[in-house]
Scaffold this motif. Structure first.
Motif, PDB file in Angstrom:
ATOM      1  N   THR A 202       0.820  -1.222   0.000  1.00 34.68           N
ATOM      2  CA  THR A 202       0.000   0.000   0.000  1.00 34.68           C
ATOM      3  C   THR A 202       0.850   1.265   0.000  1.00 34.68           C
ATOM      4  O   THR A 202       0.321   2.364   0.051  1.00 34.68           O
ATOM      5  CB  THR A 202      -0.950   0.025   1.218  1.00 34.68           C
ATOM      6  OG1 THR A 202      -0.200  -0.249   2.399  1.00 34.68           O
ATOM      7  CG2 THR A 202      -2.049  -1.003   1.069  1.00 34.68           C
ATOM      8  N   VAL A 203       2.176   1.105  -0.038  1.00 36.63           N
ATOM      9  CA  VAL A 203       3.053   2.278  -0.109  1.00 36.63           C
ATOM     10  C   VAL A 203       3.574   2.393  -1.538  1.00 36.63           C
ATOM     11  O   VAL A 203       4.372   1.569  -1.978  1.00 36.63           O
ATOM     12  CB  VAL A 203       4.246   2.147   0.858  1.00 36.63           C
ATOM     13  CG1 VAL A 203       5.163   3.358   0.737  1.00 36.63           C
ATOM     14  CG2 VAL A 203       3.755   2.016   2.279  1.00 36.63           C
ATOM     15  N   ALA A 204       3.110   3.401  -2.246  1.00 36.27           N
ATOM     16  CA  ALA A 204       3.446   3.497  -3.670  1.00 36.27           C
ATOM     17  C   ALA A 204       4.944   3.545  -3.911  1.00 36.27           C
ATOM     18  O   ALA A 204       5.449   2.983  -4.871  1.00 36.27           O
ATOM     19  CB  ALA A 204       2.779   4.729  -4.277  1.00 36.27           C
ATOM     20  N   GLU A 205       5.686   4.218  -3.040  1.00 35.20           N
ATOM     21  CA  GLU A 205       7.116   4.374  -3.313  1.00 35.20           C
ATOM     22  C   GLU A 205       7.934   3.145  -2.927  1.00 35.20           C
ATOM     23  O   GLU A 205       9.111   3.071  -3.248  1.00 35.20           O
ATOM     24  CB  GLU A 205       7.653   5.612  -2.612  1.00 35.20           C
ATOM     25  CG  GLU A 205       7.643   5.501  -1.092  1.00 35.20           C
ATOM     26  CD  GLU A 205       7.865   6.846  -0.404  1.00 35.20           C
ATOM     27  OE1 GLU A 205       7.085   7.767  -0.661  1.00 35.20           O
ATOM     28  OE2 GLU A 205       8.818   6.953   0.358  1.00 35.20           O
ATOM     29  N   LYS A 208      13.077   0.301   0.453  1.00 36.90           N
ATOM     30  CA  LYS A 208      14.439   0.284  -0.073  1.00 36.90           C
ATOM     31  C   LYS A 208      15.410  -0.228   0.985  1.00 36.90           C
ATOM     32  O   LYS A 208      15.052  -0.407   2.141  1.00 36.90           O
ATOM     33  CB  LYS A 208      14.812   1.707  -0.507  1.00 36.90           C
ATOM     34  CG  LYS A 208      14.853   2.668   0.671  1.00 36.90           C
ATOM     35  CD  LYS A 208      14.890   4.132   0.253  1.00 36.90           C
ATOM     36  CE  LYS A 208      14.750   4.998   1.500  1.00 36.90           C
ATOM     37  NZ  LYS A 208      14.546   6.396   1.248  1.00 36.90           N
ATOM     38  N   TRP A 215      12.734  -7.372   5.533  1.00 32.55           N
ATOM     39  CA  TRP A 215      11.388  -7.898   5.278  1.00 32.55           C
ATOM     40  C   TRP A 215      11.405  -9.057   4.279  1.00 32.55           C
ATOM     41  O   TRP A 215      10.374  -9.573   3.907  1.00 32.55           O
ATOM     42  CB  TRP A 215      10.489  -6.778   4.731  1.00 32.55           C
ATOM     43  CG  TRP A 215      10.122  -5.765   5.754  1.00 32.55           C
ATOM     44  CD1 TRP A 215      10.664  -5.605   7.009  1.00 32.55           C
ATOM     45  CD2 TRP A 215       9.117  -4.752   5.627  1.00 32.55           C
ATOM     46  NE1 TRP A 215      10.069  -4.551   7.642  1.00 32.55           N
ATOM     47  CE2 TRP A 215       9.115  -4.009   6.832  1.00 32.55           C
ATOM     48  CE3 TRP A 215       8.231  -4.391   4.618  1.00 32.55           C
ATOM     49  CZ2 TRP A 215       8.253  -2.932   7.041  1.00 32.55           C
ATOM     50  CZ3 TRP A 215       7.375  -3.322   4.824  1.00 32.55           C
ATOM     51  CH2 TRP A 215       7.378  -2.604   6.030  1.00 32.55           C
TER      52      TRP A 215
ATOM     53  N   ASN B 109       1.928   9.721   2.057  1.00 33.31           N
ATOM     54  CA  ASN B 109       3.138   9.309   1.339  1.00 33.31           C
ATOM     55  C   ASN B 109       3.599  10.359   0.339  1.00 33.31           C
ATOM     56  O   ASN B 109       4.795  10.606   0.196  1.00 33.31           O
ATOM     57  CB  ASN B 109       2.904   7.973   0.632  1.00 33.31           C
ATOM     58  CG  ASN B 109       2.767   6.853   1.632  1.00 33.31           C
ATOM     59  OD1 ASN B 109       3.471   6.819   2.632  1.00 33.31           O
ATOM     60  ND2 ASN B 109       1.836   5.954   1.394  1.00 33.31           N
ATOM     61  N   ARG B 112       5.188  13.216   2.269  1.00 40.42           N
ATOM     62  CA  ARG B 112       6.504  12.830   2.786  1.00 40.42           C
ATOM     63  C   ARG B 112       7.531  12.898   1.660  1.00 40.42           C
ATOM     64  O   ARG B 112       8.647  13.370   1.843  1.00 40.42           O
ATOM     65  CB  ARG B 112       6.429  11.419   3.371  1.00 40.42           C
ATOM     66  CG  ARG B 112       7.676  11.042   4.147  1.00 40.42           C
ATOM     67  CD  ARG B 112       7.576   9.620   4.645  1.00 40.42           C
ATOM     68  NE  ARG B 112       7.438   8.706   3.524  1.00 40.42           N
ATOM     69  CZ  ARG B 112       7.049   7.440   3.640  1.00 40.42           C
ATOM     70  NH1 ARG B 112       6.734   6.944   4.805  1.00 40.42           N
ATOM     71  NH2 ARG B 112       6.965   6.673   2.570  1.00 40.42           N
ATOM     72  N   ARG B 113       7.136  12.430   0.479  1.00 41.28           N
ATOM     73  CA  ARG B 113       8.057  12.440  -0.662  1.00 41.28           C
ATOM     74  C   ARG B 113       8.423  13.886  -1.028  1.00 41.28           C
ATOM     75  O   ARG B 113       9.580  14.213  -1.257  1.00 41.28           O
ATOM     76  CB  ARG B 113       7.379  11.714  -1.834  1.00 41.28           C
ATOM     77  CG  ARG B 113       8.065  11.606  -3.177  1.00 41.28           C
ATOM     78  CD  ARG B 113       9.455  11.008  -3.213  1.00 41.28           C
ATOM     79  NE  ARG B 113       9.792  10.005  -2.232  1.00 41.28           N
ATOM     80  CZ  ARG B 113      11.036   9.700  -1.905  1.00 41.28           C
ATOM     81  NH1 ARG B 113      12.062  10.276  -2.480  1.00 41.28           N
ATOM     82  NH2 ARG B 113      11.290   8.792  -0.988  1.00 41.28           N
TER      83      ARG B 113
END
Lengths: 558, 491
Positions: A202-205, A208, A215, B109, B112-113
């Motif tokens: 659910t986190v688009a980015e 890293k 994980w 998000n 934040r970006r």
């Protein structure tokens, strides 16, 4: 939504290619190390209307990938490790091209996803069956289908530059699913904890660096300055591994020459496999012809004559016909499976396959090609009726066609006798997606019947086949014509959607596997989401991607 | 550091003394910041007393408090511009609704970006400039460099404040990563390309503060229009400091031009070699530096047609420069932007949705602002009676991202053949020889009232002081080493 990607007026899609014609991949083999470098040409999409930026892919890119995997198995017995990387700076792969998906019909999207899923599974099959270690080297952005491609490899190395992430942005960004096995492989294959997978998806980015490794989204993170070297070292670590089933660099490669089929509105004609279309009836007849002579005396002779080897050629032709059917003939709802030829000769070829598949890598590859094409038949969303008539050769490997069919009709006419036959290969050489043979799946509740059937040696007459549960019906000569005609006409009148759903449910009884989950759960949900206004409506997320408006959702959960 | 100490040492108007979440975050982050500053901040001057402006309050008197301080003892503070009563979201789908005082979950998000990308440039520029003190042309310039550096440091604090206060654990981790990345390090580069290019000499520094910091200014102007009120208030206060950076850059280049014009007049020559032989930087070299830094900085605005930009605007996270004053339609959903695209050798005008053009709209304002700067530089030439003029290259020139990358354009923006580019490149962009020459001039001049030979002294000093004033008081143990003895002039 327009249907530009599948309009009948567009040129039909062809599935045969070879490395000399690749547009989107650099395929390099140096001794035991093979490299597939993704370098998608922006302007070389299969259809007009979208640019394949940032190593995003369409069906054309995946057709080349599937071809390279197949050739690696047949043409490069010396290879021990495959490195999958990118030849475009700062990006590994951005996944399936969104604009391509947005401009495609529903049917095309479904078949595209099915094909890419099959290709990812072929990558895993190759690693498991040939021992070729697969290594994804992520030197840049790896999003959506790009990460799903990496997930299909044995091992994932990620460059750590403080910025490069792996991600599955489909849910937050596009309102659809990562549809190429991503969700399934996260939790089933890589055993990523479900709550962490939930956060990740659910986190688009994406995620890293160290956390991606913690994980278990990747196996190793490596600083950029050492990345190329680390990939090289890791690849070399597998270079000395001994080949499985005698795979050896000294062997002459078996080059897969083009099949040279003829295609037109009336069907497809290959040497052993043809498809005859009856457009008004929305029906086609798929005929597989048996071998014309005995099998080669030994595996070396089989390899030398691979281009004309019935066992290999028939499998490749069948594969080509199934893909043509799926993509180029969407209105053909019912397929009649027939065979023609000498069942004894089929039996002889089967015995050759059975005798050598364990100790000869090439013969094994031929068996695995059959395994794959039979699975592709199982996964083809058309009604399949096998018609077993005099002059047919439903024996051993070819009897799997009858077992894969939704129903089988066998003519019981004492004047014109007709038989089927089983072989050792039917016991387990060709498992389905559920991990069981077609016979096991057929007799799931009755293992004794399974053994009884496998115990039937020699030709099996209609009454006996019916009694053993190997065929659905065995009409006599008086009933045959009407019985078959009515069944076909009735089938052609039913809702194609309901039939697709019904068949997919009935074909795969038995246990769940990664594969059945991908096709039965992930793909089915994706296909549902692909139809929903929240994705493809005027204000749906997929429709509006890249446009100035933001999606508007119908918030009611179903 | 004890909690009481922390709040007392950090000037702020965010009620730090009663904000436990922020205290906890800063207790961990502040020592790391100091470690980073000592490792990556200005090299060799940390023990010296620098005449610095410190913000201790947001009021008129509070944000320009001058004193000699050691840089590590600089009081990096956390300030937001005063809250506006009844402020509303100025743009996008939520236009007119009350501005958000907390992060809206659906945009967490994205926000934040945005914040991390902006924040990353602040420490990056300090890292890029860390060696420049060793070649400063005067004490005045040295002081200005350090003023810029400590304020970039404060801007980092300002952004980290947002991350710490509004983004929970993720925000704390991003704040740590801001101290972990290093400009130009292949293993952990800064996020944006321009911020990984070294700033090796003072002409580059002045160009950087003119053009690259001006990108920063326009990004801050767009973020000042954010519907997320704490971001808007933070960036509005940062803009008061950013103005000084523009001043340092613009007057710095202006003084180089002034010196060159004087040399050309004195020597009665236009010959670049003659100017160089007399220790000046010839105008063609200045033009090439201008071309390089403008074209590199202009990339920072992002793609011409961008779905991210459309999302940011639609969500009300980032507006246009002076959104409420200059525009009438703040939803911007039905309008189009005319984007010149180049097909073959032909420039065509393509209509794209206005929201997707937000990067280009901000770039338009930036280019206009840069044109004024170049005009002012040309007035310096004019006043000196020189006929030569500097020009701002076209935005299509020398781009390595966006729709104009991938094929060459000349400085007027005309498409040219690759062979032409190859043949002309050294006329348009600094060559290795140019860079080597400029670097050869970079000898320190740190004596009070003296200045290097390639730049003119400023009209006036800082805060009412003369140019000839002790802007930096050197620590006794190192003073002898730093004071250069190269030929130079008094200001």
């Amino acid at each position: 939504m327009s249907a530009t990607a599948t309009s009948p007026s567009l040129a039909p899609i062809r599935f045969e290619t070879d490395p000399g014609r690749y547009k989107h991949w650099v395929f390099e083999v140096a001794g035991p190390i093979a490299r597939l470098g993704m370098c998608v040409q922006e302007g070389e999409g299969l259809r007009d209307g979208y640019q394949l930026k940032l190593n995003s892919y369409d069906l054309g890119v995946d057709i080349e990938l599937a071809d390279a995997i197949r050739r690696l198995r047949f043409e490069h017995p010396g290879v021990r490790v495959l490195v999958l990387d990118s030849r475009i700076p700062r990006v590994f792969c951005a996944g399936a091209n969104i604009h391509m998906l947005g401009s495609s019909s529903h049917a095309f999207k479904v078949n595209f996803c099915k094909f890419t899923n099959e290709t990812r599974l072929y990558l895993e099959d190759m690693a498991r069956e040939t021992g070729i270690h697969t290594l994804a080297a992520l030197g840049g952005t790896c999003a959506g289908g790009g990460y799903e491609l990496a997930l299909a490899c044995d091992e994932i190395l990620l460059q750590d530059d403080g910025n490069t992430a792996v991600s599955l942005p489909e849910v937050p960004l596009l309102g659809v699913l990562p549809g190429t096995g991503g969700l399934t492989r996260l939790v089933d294959k890589r055993k990523v904890r479900r709550d962490l997978a939930d956060v990740f998806s659910t986190v688009a980015e994406g995620v890293k660096g160290r956390r991606a490794q913690e994980w278990n989204l990747v196996d190793q993170v490596i600083p950029s300055s050492r990345f190329q070297q680390a990939v090289e070292e890791r690849a070399r670590a597998f270079a000395e591994v001994t080949g499985v089933r005698g795979r050896d660099a000294q062997d002459a490669p078996v080059v897969l020459e083009g099949l040279g089929g003829a295609y037109d509105d009336g069907g497809v004609r290959h040497r052993f496999v043809t498809l005859e279309v009856d457009a008004p009836a929305r029906t086609a007849t798929l005929v597989v012809r048996g071998p014309q002579g005995p099998p080669p005396p030994d595996p070396a002779a089989a390899r030398a004559g691979a281009q004309d080897l019935w066992l290999l050629r028939a499998a490749r032709e069948l594969d080509d016909v199934l893909l043509d059917l799926r993509f180029n003939r969407p209105e053909i709802g019912t397929v009649l499976l027939r065979t023609e030829g000498d069942a004894a000769l089929v039996g002889a070829h089967d015995r050759f396959l059975e005798a050598h598949q364990e100790d000869d890598w090439f013969v094994f590859e031929v068996a695995m090609a059959w395994k794959r094409v039979l699975k592709r038949l199982d996964l083809t969303a058309r009604s399949m009726f096998a018609l077993i008539e005099p002059g047919s050769c439903f024996a051993g490997t070819l009897f799997e066609l009858a077992l894969a069919a939704d129903r089988s009709y066998m003519l019981d006419d004492p004047e014109r006798p007709c038989t089927v036959a089983l072989a050792g290969l039917n016991r387990g050489t060709y498992p389905m997606s559920n991990g069981l043979s077609r016979l096991q799946t057929r007799f799931l509740g009755d293992p004794e019947r399974l053994e009884a059937a496998l115990g039937l040696s020699g030709p099996i007459a209609p009454a006996e086949a019916l009694e053993a549960g190997l065929v659905t019906l065995a009409p006599d000569d008086i009933d045959w014509e009407d019985e078959v005609r009515l069944a076909i006409e009735e089938r052609a009148s039913l809702s194609p959607d309901a039939l697709t759903g019904m068949e997919a449910n009935l074909r795969f009884a038995g246990p769940e596997t990664l594969e059945t989950k991908i096709f039965g759960r992930l793909s089915a949900w994706q296909n549902w989401i692909f139809q929903r206004p929240n994705a493809v409506g005027e204000q749906g997320a997929l429709t509006l991607y890249g446009r100035p408006e933001r999606p508007v959702f119908d918030w009611r959960r179903t | 550091m004890a909690k009481v100490d922390l709040a007392a040492r950090i000037p702020n108007n965010v009620d730090l003394s009663s904000d436990r979440r922020l205290q906890r975050a800063l207790e961990d982050w502040q020592p790391r910041f100091f470690d980073w500053w000592m490792e990556m901040g200005p090299e060799g001057f940390q023990a010296d007393q620098v005449y610095l402006r410190t913000a201790i309050d947001v009021g008129r008197d509070g944000w320009a408090h001058f004193d000699h301080v050691r840089m590590p003892e600089y009081r990096w503070g956390i300030f937001l511009a005063p809250a506006e009563e009844g402020r509303v979201i100025p743009c996008g789908d939520h236009f007119g609704q009350p501005a958000w005082q907390k992060v809206p979950g659906e945009y967490r998000n994205m926000l934040r970006r945005i914040i991390v990308t902006q924040a990353d440039t602040e420490p990056a520029s300090v890292e890029q400039q860390r060696l420049l003190g060793q070649t400063a042309p005067s004490l005045y310039d040295l002081r200005n460099l350090f003023q810029v550096n400590v304020e970039e440091g404060r801007h980092l604090w300002a952004m980290v404040y947002l991350l710490h206060t509004y983004f929970g654990r993720d925000g704390r981790e991003e704040a740590e990563d801001l101290l972990r990345r290093r400009s130009g390090n292949p293993d952990s580069p800064r996020i944006l390309g321009t911020f990984n290019e070294p700033v090796e000499d003072w002409l580059s520094f002045f160009m950087f503060t003119t053009f690259t910091d001006r990108d920063g200014k326009f990004q801050l102007l767009a973020l000042a229009e954010s519907g997320f009120d704490p971001l808007s208030r933070t960036t509005r206060f940062m803009l008061t400091e950013e103005a000084h950076h523009m001043f340092v850059g613009e007057t710095g280049v202006g003084r180089v031009i002034e010196r060159t014009a004087d040399l050309m007049n004195e020597l009665k020559t236009e010959d670049p070699d003659a100017i160089r032989a007399h220790g000046g930087i010839d105008l063609p070299t200045i033009q090439r530096y201008l071309n390089r830094w403008f074209s590199s900085s202009i990339n920072l605005f992002g793609g011409e047609q961008s779905s991210n930009a459309a999302h940011y605007f639609a969500a009300g996270l980032k507006g246009r420069y002076k959104e409420l004053e200059r525009f009438e339609d703040h939803v911007a959903l039905d309008a189009a932007y005319e984007l010149p695209t180049v097909v073959g050798d032909e420039v065509r005008r393509e209509q794209i949705p206005l929201r997707n053009a937000m990067n280009e709209i901000l770039r338009d304002d930036y280019v206009g602002d840069c044109e004024f700067v170049v005009d002012r530089w040309n007035r310096t030439l004019e006043k000196a009676g020189r006929p030569e003029r500097l020009t701002l290259p076209h935005r299509r020139f020398n781009r390595d991202m966006g729709i104009y990358s991938g094929r060459p354009f000349d400085p007027e923006g005309r498409p040219i053949a690759p062979e032409v580019w190859e043949a002309q490149r050294d006329r348009w962009l600094p060559t290795r020889a140019d860079v080597d020459f400029v670097r050869s001039l970079m000898q320190p001049e740190l004596r009070v009232g003296r200045i290097a030979g390639w730049i003119a002294p400023p009209r006036k000093g800082i805060n009412g002081n003369d140019f000839a004033w002790e802007y930096v008081r050197f620590d006794k143990s190192s003073a002898g080493v730093k004071l250069g003895a190269e030929p130079s002039r008094t200001g």
